[in-house]
Design an enzyme around this catalytic site. Sequence first.
Site, PDB file in Angstrom:
ATOM      1  N   HIS A   1       0.806  -1.221   0.000  1.00 16.48           N
ATOM      2  CA  HIS A   1       0.000   0.000   0.000  1.00 16.48           C
ATOM      3  C   HIS A   1       0.837   1.267   0.000  1.00 16.48           C
ATOM      4  CE1 HIS A   1      -3.413  -2.471  -0.016  1.00 16.48           C
ATOM      5  NE2 HIS A   1      -4.268  -1.546   0.374  1.00 16.48           N
TER       6      HIS A   1
ATOM      7  N   ASP B   1      -5.681   5.101   9.961  1.00 17.54           N
ATOM      8  CA  ASP B   1      -7.098   5.268   9.604  1.00 17.54           C
ATOM      9  C   ASP B   1      -7.650   4.041   8.895  1.00 17.54           C
ATOM     10  OD1 ASP B   1      -6.904   7.795  10.596  1.00 17.54           O
ATOM     11  OD2 ASP B   1      -6.664   8.758   8.642  1.00 17.54           O
TER      12      ASP B   1
ATOM     13  N   GLU C   1      -9.066  14.274  14.717  1.00 12.47           N
ATOM     14  CA  GLU C   1      -8.546  14.513  13.370  1.00 12.47           C
ATOM     15  C   GLU C   1      -9.340  15.680  12.767  1.00 12.47           C
ATOM     16  OE1 GLU C   1      -7.887  11.453  10.558  1.00 12.47           O
ATOM     17  OE2 GLU C   1      -6.728  10.175  11.924  1.00 12.47           O
TER      18      GLU C   1
HETATM   19  C1  LIG Z   1      -5.975   3.653   2.230  1.00 15.29           C
HETATM   20  C2  LIG Z   1      -4.725   3.918   3.029  1.00 15.29           C
HETATM   21  C3  LIG Z   1      -4.816   4.546   4.254  1.00 15.29           C
HETATM   22  C4  LIG Z   1      -3.667   4.819   5.004  1.00 15.29           C
HETATM   23  N1  LIG Z   1      -3.801   5.419   6.219  1.00 15.29           N
HETATM   24  C5  LIG Z   1      -2.702   5.678   6.950  1.00 15.29           C
HETATM   25  C6  LIG Z   1      -2.809   6.305   8.219  1.00 15.29           C
HETATM   26  O1  LIG Z   1      -3.887   6.649   8.673  1.00 15.29           O
HETATM   27  N2  LIG Z   1      -1.674   6.527   8.919  1.00 15.29           N
HETATM   28  C7  LIG Z   1      -0.453   6.130   8.463  1.00 15.29           C
HETATM   29  O2  LIG Z   1       0.524   6.321   9.167  1.00 15.29           O
HETATM   30  N3  LIG Z   1      -0.322   5.544   7.262  1.00 15.29           N
HETATM   31  C8  LIG Z   1      -1.414   5.324   6.496  1.00 15.29           C
HETATM   32  N4  LIG Z   1      -1.281   4.736   5.270  1.00 15.29           N
HETATM   33  C9  LIG Z   1       0.061   4.491   4.727  1.00 15.29           C
HETATM   34  C10 LIG Z   1       0.648   3.188   5.181  1.00 15.29           C
HETATM   35  O3  LIG Z   1       1.130   3.313   6.502  1.00 15.29           O
HETATM   36  C11 LIG Z   1       1.786   2.827   4.242  1.00 15.29           C
HETATM   37  O4  LIG Z   1       1.238   2.558   2.966  1.00 15.29           O
HETATM   38  C12 LIG Z   1       2.630   1.686   4.719  1.00 15.29           C
HETATM   39  O5  LIG Z   1       3.592   1.490   3.722  1.00 15.29           O
HETATM   40  C13 LIG Z   1       1.920   0.403   5.086  1.00 15.29           C
HETATM   41  O6  LIG Z   1       1.519  -0.324   4.006  1.00 15.29           O
HETATM   42  P1  LIG Z   1       1.930  -1.862   3.775  1.00 15.29           P
HETATM   43  O7  LIG Z   1       1.783  -2.701   4.970  1.00 15.29           O
HETATM   44  O8  LIG Z   1       1.179  -2.241   2.569  1.00 15.29           O
HETATM   45  O9  LIG Z   1       3.506  -1.759   3.499  1.00 15.29           O
HETATM   46  P2  LIG Z   1       4.254  -1.767   2.097  1.00 15.29           P
HETATM   47  O10 LIG Z   1       3.746  -0.657   1.283  1.00 15.29           O
HETATM   48  O11 LIG Z   1       4.194  -3.109   1.499  1.00 15.29           O
HETATM   49  O12 LIG Z   1       5.752  -1.453   2.569  1.00 15.29           O
HETATM   50  C14 LIG Z   1       6.132  -0.152   2.977  1.00 15.29           C
HETATM   51  C15 LIG Z   1       7.646  -0.073   3.198  1.00 15.29           C
HETATM   52  O13 LIG Z   1       7.992  -0.810   4.351  1.00 15.29           O
HETATM   53  C16 LIG Z   1       8.832  -1.903   4.009  1.00 15.29           C
HETATM   54  N5  LIG Z   1       8.341  -3.046   4.760  1.00 15.29           N
HETATM   55  C17 LIG Z   1       7.156  -3.678   4.650  1.00 15.29           C
HETATM   56  N6  LIG Z   1       7.078  -4.663   5.542  1.00 15.29           N
HETATM   57  C18 LIG Z   1       8.244  -4.653   6.227  1.00 15.29           C
HETATM   58  C19 LIG Z   1       8.783  -5.450   7.271  1.00 15.29           C
HETATM   59  N7  LIG Z   1       8.091  -6.460   7.787  1.00 15.29           N
HETATM   60  N8  LIG Z   1      10.010  -5.156   7.718  1.00 15.29           N
HETATM   61  C20 LIG Z   1      10.735  -4.134   7.202  1.00 15.29           C
HETATM   62  N9  LIG Z   1      10.275  -3.365   6.202  1.00 15.29           N
HETATM   63  C21 LIG Z   1       9.046  -3.628   5.734  1.00 15.29           C
HETATM   64  C22 LIG Z   1       8.712  -2.074   2.502  1.00 15.29           C
HETATM   65  O14 LIG Z   1       9.846  -2.650   1.911  1.00 15.29           O
HETATM   66  C23 LIG Z   1       8.481  -0.658   2.052  1.00 15.29           C
HETATM   67  O15 LIG Z   1       9.688   0.037   1.973  1.00 15.29           O
HETATM   68  C24 LIG Z   1      -2.403   4.459   4.492  1.00 15.29           C
HETATM   69  C25 LIG Z   1      -2.310   3.829   3.237  1.00 15.29           C
HETATM   70  C26 LIG Z   1      -3.455   3.560   2.516  1.00 15.29           C
HETATM   71  C27 LIG Z   1      -3.327   2.917   1.179  1.00 15.29           C
END
Ligand SMILES: Cc1cc2nc3c(=O)[nH]c(=O)nc-3n(C[C@H](O)[C@H](O)[C@H](O)COP(=O)(O)OP(=O)(O)OC[C@H]3O[C@@H](n4cnc5c(N)ncnc54)[C@H](O)[C@@H]3O)c2cc1C
Length: 507
Positions: free
Chosen positions: A111, A172, A283
């Site tokens: 994401h 969120d 918020e």
């Molecule tokens: C609809 C939506 C709402 C959101 N709302 C919020 C919010 O309210 N507050 C907020 O803070 N963020 C929010 N986000 C952002 C979110 O925190 C980031 O997208 C974050 O990257 C988490 O997504 P993911 O788990 O899919 O990680 P990914 O996008 O898959 O990874 C993000 C990064 O972290 C690294 N990573 C992933 N897993 C690990 C691991 N286990 N160890 C080490 N590195 C790792 C990846 O390599 C990459 O660099 C939102 C995103 C979306 C799409």
Amino acid sequence: MRNLFSTLSRNENNNVFLNSLSVFLLTILIILESDVCFSDEDSRFDGIHFDGNLSLRDNEFAASDYGNQISFRPLAVLFPGSVSDVATTIKLIYKMGPHSPLTVAARGNGHSVQGQSQAPGGVVINMKSLGGNTMKVQTGPSPYVDVSAGELWIDVLNQCLKSGLAPKSWTDYLYLTVGGTLSNAGISGEAFRHGPQINNVLQLEVITGLGDVITCSDETNADLFYSILGGLGQFGIITRARISLEPAPQKVKYITVLYTDVGVFIKDQEHLISAKRTFDYIEGFVIVNQTGTFFVLEVAKYFNPDTADSISQEIQSILSELSYIPSTLSELEQSYLEFLDRVHRTELELQQLGLWDIPHAWLNLLIPGNKIQSFVEGVFGKIINNTNNDPVLIYPVNKSKFDNRTSFVPPDDDVFYMIALLFHANASSIGIDGLEFLNDRNKRVLDFIEANQVGAKEYLPQYSTQEDWKAHFGPRWDAFVQKKITYDPLAILSPGQRIFQKGRVRL
Ligand SMILES: Cc1cc2nc3c(=O)[nH]c(=O)nc-3n(C[C@H](O)[C@H](O)[C@H](O)COP(=O)(O)OP(=O)(O)OC[C@H]3O[C@@H](n4cnc5c(N)ncnc54)[C@H](O)[C@@H]3O)c2cc1C
């Protein structure tokens, strides 16, 4: 073995020769290390070296993310069946040395919006494969839950609720992984009082860029622990996390009120985040349209049914200290789960309309409190003239609640604001060049910040040059590089953040 190379030749990588060489070396290393041989059927290893599966085919999903703007194919995707699968992979790539182009990216739920979880021509580790019935809730006076880092927060919540408990700090949206948000910060309406999610972690299990599996906490391997939290995946892959819990409330009163004056709005928001008697969640969002700029304060109070009457009185009393437009108050009562999972309902609606898996031109900014009013006045109605029903969040947090030992970089003020410009490219509402228009507008917002010395920091940063990263970290840059040298000296991990180049980490 034949399959391995024929699959490789179908990959559209920039440097097929170097990648062929890397796979060859990887193959030799695996064979030397473990007596493993490849199946003729597909990319699985027959020698039970991996508890899971290393796949060289059908990996398009790992070249995509929520942003839908950047796409780099990996060479392979590891679906780990165990922590040691992850460690083995990283160790093998580390042993290949600085000249191999192979890198490793953990993919949470993908994401990110700018390719942060992608590994161009490298190995993506699908962290969700590590989950599955491994959550352990510890009840008692200081409750916590041990989870795999690939778990989604919605699943963590549902598991904890079975014991009447819940984590304290949220995002969120809950369909994000634990490892993904802990690599950034995890900020939402509870952060003003509990700090971000990275402040509510007791222990981590991490695999460094050398392939070492290390358990760390405030007491043990503390340097690694704090480096990893907010560390953008640069120092290790989080495989497990211990998250602090509290008794879960059953109910939530969710209230919104409207303002037209930004000064009054931010005065009330800042009053609420510093007051002793206040809401549990704070918020807000901005609406810009032809008739003007409006500010909506969103607050929530958590409670259990037996205290409903006294909570209503308390809410009235807190609201009486605010200066919103009285006729605009709206109130909704929900279960705690419904409230926390609110964005998922929107997701389902948008999916039905075909508006979820489309390009997102998101820009998340942290603005110092002393600059928020001039930022709002300079941007909304001037650079951003229509929010088009997309969410534009604005809310303050207390910097004292953000532990400054983590890798997260806050702006320089005691109170700072989250400004989340969450626009999606929608040709029908913005014109055929929607994405280009939005990216250009984001650039103009960043130019405004620079020209007016706002001192903002990007959250979920999207820089592409090391100069920009240096400026982002400011005086913390040298320490960040030093940690990289310690924990991932070949810069194998998380290449999608575009901070370091493989094999080239130096002060
Ligand atoms: C609809 C939506 C709402 C959101 N709302 C919020 C919010 O309210 N507050 C907020 O803070 N963020 C929010 N986000 C952002 C979110 O925190 C980031 O997208 C974050 O990257 C988490 O997504 P993911 O788990 O899919 O990680 P990914 O996008 O898959 O990874 C993000 C990064 O972290 C690294 N990573 C992933 N897993 C690990 C691991 N286990 N160890 C080490 N590195 C790792 C990846 O390599 C990459 O660099 C939102 C995103 C979306 C799409």
